[in-house]
Design an enzyme around this catalytic site. Sequence first.
Site, PDB file in Angstrom:
ATOM      1  N   ASP A  14       4.096  15.341   8.951  1.00  0.00           N
ATOM      2  CA  ASP A  14       5.552  15.479   8.982  1.00  0.00           C
ATOM      3  C   ASP A  14       5.896  15.895  10.405  1.00  0.00           C
ATOM      4  O   ASP A  14       5.386  16.908  10.894  1.00  0.00           O
ATOM      5  CB  ASP A  14       6.012  16.587   8.020  1.00  0.00           C
TER       6      ASP A  14
ATOM      7  N   ASP B 224      11.519  11.768  -3.082  1.00  0.00           N
ATOM      8  CA  ASP B 224      11.457  13.230  -2.981  1.00  0.00           C
ATOM      9  C   ASP B 224      12.090  13.844  -4.232  1.00  0.00           C
ATOM     10  O   ASP B 224      13.239  14.300  -4.192  1.00  0.00           O
ATOM     11  CB  ASP B 224      12.240  13.707  -1.748  1.00  0.00           C
TER      12      ASP B 224
HETATM   13  O1  1PR Z   1      15.232   9.878   4.052  1.00  0.00           O
HETATM   14  O2  1PR Z   1      14.432   7.709   4.958  1.00  0.00           O
HETATM   15  O3  1PR Z   1      15.129   9.553   6.487  1.00  0.00           O
HETATM   16  O4  1PR Z   1      13.027   9.701   5.184  1.00  0.00           O
HETATM   17  C1  1PR Z   1      12.718  11.043   5.423  1.00  0.00           C
HETATM   18  C2  1PR Z   1      11.276  11.243   5.093  1.00  0.00           C
HETATM   19  O5  1PR Z   1      10.915  12.564   5.497  1.00  0.00           O
HETATM   20  C3  1PR Z   1      10.997  11.133   3.598  1.00  0.00           C
HETATM   21  O6  1PR Z   1       9.788  10.422   3.412  1.00  0.00           O
HETATM   22  C4  1PR Z   1      10.815  12.574   3.144  1.00  0.00           C
HETATM   23  O7  1PR Z   1       9.815  12.676   2.161  1.00  0.00           O
HETATM   24  C5  1PR Z   1      10.362  13.266   4.420  1.00  0.00           C
HETATM   25  N1  1PR Z   1      10.852  14.663   4.509  1.00  0.00           N
HETATM   26  C6  1PR Z   1      12.114  15.041   4.741  1.00  0.00           C
HETATM   27  N2  1PR Z   1      12.168  16.392   4.800  1.00  0.00           N
HETATM   28  C7  1PR Z   1      10.927  16.852   4.598  1.00  0.00           C
HETATM   29  C8  1PR Z   1      10.525  18.265   4.595  1.00  0.00           C
HETATM   30  O8  1PR Z   1       9.368  18.600   4.329  1.00  0.00           O
HETATM   31  N3  1PR Z   1      11.462  19.166   4.866  1.00  0.00           N
HETATM   32  N4  1PR Z   1       8.790  15.823   4.193  1.00  0.00           N
HETATM   33  C9  1PR Z   1      10.097  15.766   4.416  1.00  0.00           C
HETATM   34  C10 1PR Z   1       8.270  15.422   3.093  1.00  0.00           C
HETATM   35  C11 1PR Z   1       6.385  15.595   1.936  1.00  0.00           C
HETATM   36  C12 1PR Z   1       5.097  15.018   2.184  1.00  0.00           C
HETATM   37  C13 1PR Z   1       4.111  16.118   2.449  1.00  0.00           C
HETATM   38  C14 1PR Z   1       3.389  16.205   1.155  1.00  0.00           C
HETATM   39  C15 1PR Z   1       2.041  16.793   1.214  1.00  0.00           C
HETATM   40  N5  1PR Z   1       7.025  15.890   3.146  1.00  0.00           N
HETATM   41  O9  1PR Z   1       5.104  14.072   3.149  1.00  0.00           O
HETATM   42  O10 1PR Z   1       3.386  15.754   3.556  1.00  0.00           O
HETATM   43  O11 1PR Z   1       4.208  16.942   0.255  1.00  0.00           O
HETATM   44  O12 1PR Z   1       2.095  18.116   1.576  1.00  0.00           O
HETATM   45  P1  1PR Z   1       0.977  19.131   1.104  1.00  0.00           P
HETATM   46  O13 1PR Z   1      -0.307  18.389   1.023  1.00  0.00           O
HETATM   47  O14 1PR Z   1       0.934  20.160   2.197  1.00  0.00           O
HETATM   48  O15 1PR Z   1       1.438  19.691  -0.191  1.00  0.00           O
HETATM   49  P2  1PR Z   1      14.543   9.185   5.155  1.00  0.00           P
END
Ligand code: 1PR
Length: 531
Positions: free
Chosen positions: A227, A386
């Site tokens: 991320d 999400d």
């Molecule tokens: O909406 O098209 O602009 O895409 C935004 C992208 O960014 C989406 O794929 C969304 O999942 C991601 N995103 C947005 N905010 C966050 C955040 O964390 N605040 N990350 C985010 C999502 C989730 C996973 C993470 C897993 C594994 N992160 O990618 O890496 O949950 O984590 P873990 O193994 O530590 O539990 P758009």
Amino acid sequence: VTLLDYGAGNVRSVRNAIQLMGFHIKDVTGPKDIEKATRLIFPGVGSFWAAVDSLKNRGLIEALREYVQEDRPFLGICLGLQLLFEYGEETGYVEGLGIIPGGIKRFDESSGLKVPHIGWNALHLKQDASILDGVKGRHVYFVHSYRAVETPENKDWVLATSTYGTDFIAAVRKGNVHGTQFHPEKSGVTGLNIIRRFLGGVAKQAEEAEPGKTAVQLAKRVIACLDVRTNDRGDLVVTKGDQYDVREHTETREVVRNLGKPVDLASSYYMDGADEVTFLNITGFRNSPLGDLPMLEVLRKASEKVFVPLTVGGGIKDFTDKDGRYYSSLEVAAEYFRSGADKISIGSDAVYAAEEYIKSGQKTGNTSLEQISYVYGNQAVVVSIDPRKVFVKSPSEVPYKTVKVACPGPNGEQFAWYQCTVNGGREGRPIGAFELAKAVEELGAGEILLNCIDCDGRGEGFDLELVKLISEAVKIPVIASSGAGTVDHFSDVFSETPASAALAAGIFHRKEVPIALVKEHMSRAGIETRF
Ligand code: 1PR
């Protein structure tokens, strides 16, 4: 080396692989370049019709056909192999070069096979291996929905087959003409050695698989996720949330967690054995990625070092910036592909598209999801979901698919639905993960990245109820994400659900569990894995 790149997708990795071996690349600008070529590589990307269209428009069809018929050194990759056949059926009947008898047809998904066929599969060698010398027992990376099968008429061409549902042609060879359905440029060291051998070199490392680590079938993938977001100085850094909150809270201030540099981490995960690497630009929704040059630079640099598939997501949508410049989502995706992405991942925009589709029952063809998958093929389009778990007393309380939960909610609720969110979990939408998954599959998604806000960063395991619900609902591959904390969590998700891949972030960034250990464990648990 002459490269036939018609600009329809990611050929940066093929370029990088050729350059890594010390060769200079000459691009085909017209038929003369093909006539003069001494070694020609044709990495086909996108849809069959689009490739044929582009070759026709550039007047290259005849030159290419002659080149191959004269038995000059040729390597066609993926669509570059498929175009050697008589026809493709991807969007109705389209004629190919007609050199190999037979056609390119869709995998048969009627028996529940997940299509596209995405991932690392085993090869069955049929002839003296030539460019495949030494890859025995190794997995190579495939991503496609259409394939050719062996027939008595084309048997003499077949160099290797692979099995997905049934057997299909994985590589062809006659004389100096070669083709691979898989992507050598995405198949790690094994793949690089295939390209090296085509270019007349000698493979660098011993390649045959160690005993006990031999490829048998399609492997379950382990994906490392980064991320990323911009820090105060404007540099992209890797961060990691806890239930999507990426700030470290101290008594006096809040700072965004900084876990390292994206390119460095991506290449170390590649070396450690990650089957794919995913970058999510988590604040991409605020701006257009085309204004986000650091992200494109990250992709370019990563693709010089990482020879497994790269996915990038965040901010893929139509966008007008503050100066009034309009960017279509197709332009954004094109730039990502050109910079080294193999797949793009759409989050928020896919939620809006699915809501509209469910409401009207009509496909408009105008959504980013539909447009990108039409041009680049659905195997290049991931939808990232999400969802957040919402407990209910009874399924009749909501118009969304619910599951019966093993651990009841705070008020003893026995059921839950999974509410989709947009903008990084900031806004809940009136659509469930089940409904969204079915809708985006129809709109052209090739794969689903299934996050879970409740489990993210907790290290307590994947939400198996959610993963099971979604991966049983759709015919496209599902990547389980969020919550991995131990090696057992990986074996659990693969033994208890039909997920095709598992993605993790925190445990890899914090170096709690190396990727190699996850794979050793999966293998001991009888789960096919790529070494
Ligand atoms: O909406 O098209 O602009 O895409 C935004 C992208 O960014 C989406 O794929 C969304 O999942 C991601 N995103 C947005 N905010 C966050 C955040 O964390 N605040 N990350 C985010 C999502 C989730 C996973 C993470 C897993 C594994 N992160 O990618 O890496 O949950 O984590 P873990 O193994 O530590 O539990 P758009």
